[in-house]
Scaffold this motif. Structure first.
Motif, PDB file in Angstrom:
ATOM      1  N   GLU A 128      53.838  77.153  12.699  1.00 13.58           N
ATOM      2  CA  GLU A 128      54.332  78.035  13.613  1.00 13.58           C
ATOM      3  C   GLU A 128      55.375  77.808  14.229  1.00 13.58           C
ATOM      4  OE1 GLU A 128      51.682  76.030  17.120  1.00 13.58           O
ATOM      5  OE2 GLU A 128      49.715  76.891  16.149  1.00 13.58           O
ATOM      6  N   ASN A 129      56.197  76.880  13.497  1.00 11.91           N
ATOM      7  CA  ASN A 129      57.976  76.634  13.868  1.00 11.91           C
ATOM      8  C   ASN A 129      58.181  78.253  13.104  1.00 11.91           C
ATOM      9  OD1 ASN A 129      59.715  75.572  15.427  1.00 11.91           O
ATOM     10  ND2 ASN A 129      60.722  75.006  12.931  1.00 11.91           N
ATOM     11  N   VAL A 130      57.592  78.509  12.158  1.00  9.31           N
ATOM     12  CA  VAL A 130      58.593  80.247  11.717  1.00  9.31           C
ATOM     13  C   VAL A 130      57.698  81.167  12.394  1.00  9.31           C
ATOM     14  CG1 VAL A 130      58.857  81.423   9.648  1.00  9.31           C
ATOM     15  CG2 VAL A 130      58.610  78.821   9.262  1.00  9.31           C
ATOM     16  N   SER A 131      58.921  82.115  12.281  1.00 10.90           N
ATOM     17  CA  SER A 131      58.180  83.334  13.429  1.00 10.90           C
ATOM     18  C   SER A 131      57.008  83.739  12.200  1.00 10.90           C
ATOM     19  CB  SER A 131      59.377  83.688  13.874  1.00 10.90           C
ATOM     20  OG  SER A 131      60.148  84.335  12.786  1.00 10.90           O
ATOM     21  N   TRP A 132      57.667  84.420  11.169  1.00 10.87           N
ATOM     22  CA  TRP A 132      56.167  85.183  10.432  1.00 10.87           C
ATOM     23  C   TRP A 132      55.229  84.146   9.587  1.00 10.87           C
ATOM     24  CZ3 TRP A 132      55.864  84.168   4.864  1.00 10.87           C
ATOM     25  CH2 TRP A 132      57.005  83.154   4.980  1.00 10.87           C
ATOM     26  N   LEU A 133      55.189  83.089  10.021  1.00  9.59           N
ATOM     27  CA  LEU A 133      54.149  82.597   9.880  1.00  9.59           C
ATOM     28  C   LEU A 133      53.111  82.058  10.707  1.00  9.59           C
ATOM     29  CD1 LEU A 133      55.221  79.546   6.912  1.00  9.59           C
ATOM     30  CD2 LEU A 133      54.188  81.639   6.808  1.00  9.59           C
ATOM     31  N   ARG A 134      53.823  81.762  11.727  1.00 11.17           N
ATOM     32  CA  ARG A 134      52.295  81.602  13.082  1.00 11.17           C
ATOM     33  C   ARG A 134      51.297  82.544  13.258  1.00 11.17           C
ATOM     34  NH1 ARG A 134      56.553  82.677  17.130  1.00 11.17           N
ATOM     35  NH2 ARG A 134      58.010  81.168  16.547  1.00 11.17           N
ATOM     36  N   ARG A 135      51.401  83.705  13.017  1.00  9.78           N
ATOM     37  CA  ARG A 135      49.925  84.564  13.137  1.00  9.78           C
ATOM     38  C   ARG A 135      48.995  83.691  11.929  1.00  9.78           C
ATOM     39  NH1 ARG A 135      50.207  90.629  12.616  1.00  9.78           N
ATOM     40  NH2 ARG A 135      47.543  90.183  12.832  1.00  9.78           N
ATOM     41  N   HIS A 136      49.654  82.577  11.188  1.00  6.29           N
ATOM     42  CA  HIS A 136      48.749  82.085   9.989  1.00  6.29           C
ATOM     43  C   HIS A 136      48.146  80.863   9.998  1.00  6.29           C
ATOM     44  CE1 HIS A 136      48.196  86.417   9.100  1.00  6.29           C
ATOM     45  NE2 HIS A 136      49.737  86.447   8.611  1.00  6.29           N
ATOM     46  N   SER A 137      49.008  80.575  11.402  1.00  8.11           N
ATOM     47  CA  SER A 137      49.278  78.460  10.820  1.00  8.11           C
ATOM     48  C   SER A 137      47.615  78.002  10.657  1.00  8.11           C
ATOM     49  CB  SER A 137      49.723  78.821  12.099  1.00  8.11           C
ATOM     50  OG  SER A 137      49.439  79.061  13.644  1.00  8.11           O
ATOM     51  N   HIS A 138      46.916  78.126  11.374  1.00  7.17           N
ATOM     52  CA  HIS A 138      45.383  77.633  11.265  1.00  7.17           C
ATOM     53  C   HIS A 138      45.416  77.771   9.852  1.00  7.17           C
ATOM     54  CE1 HIS A 138      44.663  82.099  11.510  1.00  7.17           C
ATOM     55  NE2 HIS A 138      43.512  81.982  10.879  1.00  7.17           N
ATOM     56  N   TRP A 139      45.844  78.664   8.425  1.00 12.33           N
ATOM     57  CA  TRP A 139      45.232  78.272   7.703  1.00 12.33           C
ATOM     58  C   TRP A 139      45.554  77.437   7.012  1.00 12.33           C
ATOM     59  CZ3 TRP A 139      40.782  80.455   5.464  1.00 12.33           C
ATOM     60  CH2 TRP A 139      40.880  81.879   6.634  1.00 12.33           C
ATOM     61  N   GLY A 140      46.888  77.036   7.459  1.00 11.71           N
ATOM     62  CA  GLY A 140      47.720  75.870   7.222  1.00 11.71           C
ATOM     63  C   GLY A 140      46.724  74.581   7.195  1.00 11.71           C
TER      64      GLY A 140
END
Length: 481
Positions: A128-140
């Motif tokens: 979530e700290n990276v803007s272009w990954l924020r939408r997919h953070s739950h997959w982390g």
């Protein structure tokens, strides 16, 4: 050999709970009072929680298990000189990655005003700290939890193979077991008791292990777990003493192993260094968490020395005849047959502790989708099914050394080597990391990924090759008859 974090008590039916259960939570529960997010003492220190020594003991227990017994064979695969050096380097990197995980957890906890985070949550909030990954953070978070499940189920598969191999050896050597504990490199006896294939032993253990995992609360297993820990400690001490007393000249042992066997060394070694999952829950439960770094360095220093010494001494003692577990090379005398059985008891009890993690992640997600009257039957049915899956996988790959290497390469490499450096790059994305840190973290993750690919490939190739040889031997024996 515990997995990370705590039980998420919210009944949201999520397959990937925010926090995972652990043996630590079951056998060393948090103090009574408000839920963890409301307890600031777990970050700033206080009067309640685990002491320095208790945390050290849990850290040692989280890193010492069946992987340790397979390290002599790992040294053989790498070579007498390259193996110990590689173990030392892997130990340093493993501790560094643990430190990175703790550092990222502290940084993200302060940023989102949370007292503690699980491994999966650290990955989620890091993304979530990276803007272009924020939408997919739950997959982390889901990815980390998936690898935790795979790792714990893999441990259970290893336990099936370990139990069957050791008990089979004890039974077959019953007629020739003596009071003399002289060195026997191959550990073969002239008078064998007719026995079954090791896979049939796995089936014999299956009902007992199913009943074991039916125990709803691991607190009931606490006394047995304590006894099992004592038995395993005594067994390790006796194994260590025997190996030291029977060291042979290492002149003829290769200093560097074959290149094609090194990935097997990597898989076994990283399987042994699998305690990263206990790092955050241990720190969260400390009375003075600011001292956790000292605990980690001391504990992992002891673990690394133990790994290198037993792996090297065991290989020097048994040489080219070393088995997938050093217990399989112990002499057929009563004392060491008892050692094998004591260690087997410890592994038997530990099976329920390892199984607890994937079961408590998967089962609530399934039970939430059935009516209340069916909750208990479905719970027991899923537990039975999961144990049967682990037994089936063990039967398909009844080679202890290859199962350990495969589990280590597939899952432990991600949790211990690949994810932590990536997490630092994500968590401190806006903090201006130096190019040196970026290069260092990239190298660690790439090495871990190469080890994952090479270790998995070589382990699978060896499994296929050994199964083919066994199939040919079986056909030959039938034709002779």
């Amino acid at each position: 050999m515990m997995a990370s974090s705590d039980v998420d008590t919210r009944a949201d039916g999520s397959f990937y709970s925010d926090q995972n259960p652990s043996e630590l939570d079951a056998l060393c529960p948090s103090p009574p009072g408000p839920s963890r997010p409301q307890r600031s003492y777990e970050r700033i220190g206080g009067r309640t929680g685990t002491t320095f020594c208790q945390t050290l003991i849990h850290l040692l227990k989280g890193n010492i298990g069946t992987g340790l017994l397979g390290l002599p064979l790992a040294i053989k695969n790498a070579g007498l000189v390259l193996g110990p050096v590689s173990l030392l380097i892997m130990g340093i990197i493993a501790v560094h990655c643990m430190k990175l995980l703790v550092k990222c957890s502290h940084h993200l906890s302060a940023k989102i005003n949370r007292p503690s985070l699980s491994y999966g949550e650290v990955m989620q909030y890091g993304m979530e700290n990276v803007s272009w990954l924020r939408r997919h953070s739950h997959w982390g978070k889901r990815t980390v939890n998936l690898f935790l499940i795979i790792t714990q189920m893999g441990f259970c598969c290893v336990y099936f193979v370990f139990l069957s191999d050791n008990v089979k050896q004890v039974v077959e050597a019953a007629n020739s077991t003596t009071v003399s504990c002289r060195l026997n490199h191959t550990n073969q006896t002239d008078i064998l008791v007719p026995s079954f294939d090791s896979r049939l032993y796995m089936l014999c253990f299956l009902p007992a292990l199913i009943l074991l995992v039916f125990i709803p609360n691991l607190k009931y297993l606490a006394p047995f777990s304590l006894v099992a820990n004592v038995f395993m400690t005594i067994s390790l001490v006796l194994i260590y003493i025997y190996s030291i007393m029977n060291i042979t000249s290492p002149v003829n042992l290769p200093k560097v192993g074959r290149a094609k066997d090194y990935p097997l060394f990597f898989g076994t070694a990283i399987f042994a260094f699998e305690g990263i999952g206990v790092v955050l829950p241990l720190e969260n439960k400390m009375q003075k968490p600011q001292k956790f770094t000292e605990v980690m360095y001391l504990g992992m220093g002891i673990v690394t020395v133990l790994y290198i010494s037993l792996g090297t001494i065991g290989y020097m003692c048994f040489g080219e005849h070393i088995g997938g577990s050093i217990t399989l090379n112990l002499p057929n005398c009563w004392m060491y047959q008892v050692v094998k059985l004591l260690y087997c008891f410890g592994i038997f009890v530990t099976f329920a502790l390892q199984f607890y993690v994937p079961a408590e992640i998967i089962i609530p997600w399934i039970v939430a989708r059935v009516s209340e009257r069916w909750e208990t039957p479905v719970d027991l049915l899923v537990r039975t099914f999961l144990v049967i899956i682990t037994c089936t996988l063990a039967i398909l790959i009844p080679e202890l050394d290859l199962v350990i290497s495969l589990v280590g390469s597939v899952s432990s490499s991600f949790l211990a080597l690949i994810f932590p450096p990536i997490l630092q790059l994500l968590a401190f994305h806006t903090e201006g990391l130096s190019p040196l840190v970026f290069v260092k973290n990239t190298i660690i993750s790439v090495v871990g990924f190469i080890g994952f690919l090479a270790g998995t490939y070589i382990a699978i190739v060896e499994i296929i090759a050994r199964n083919a040889i066994k199939h040919e031997e079986a056909i030959t024996s039938i034709m002779v008859l």
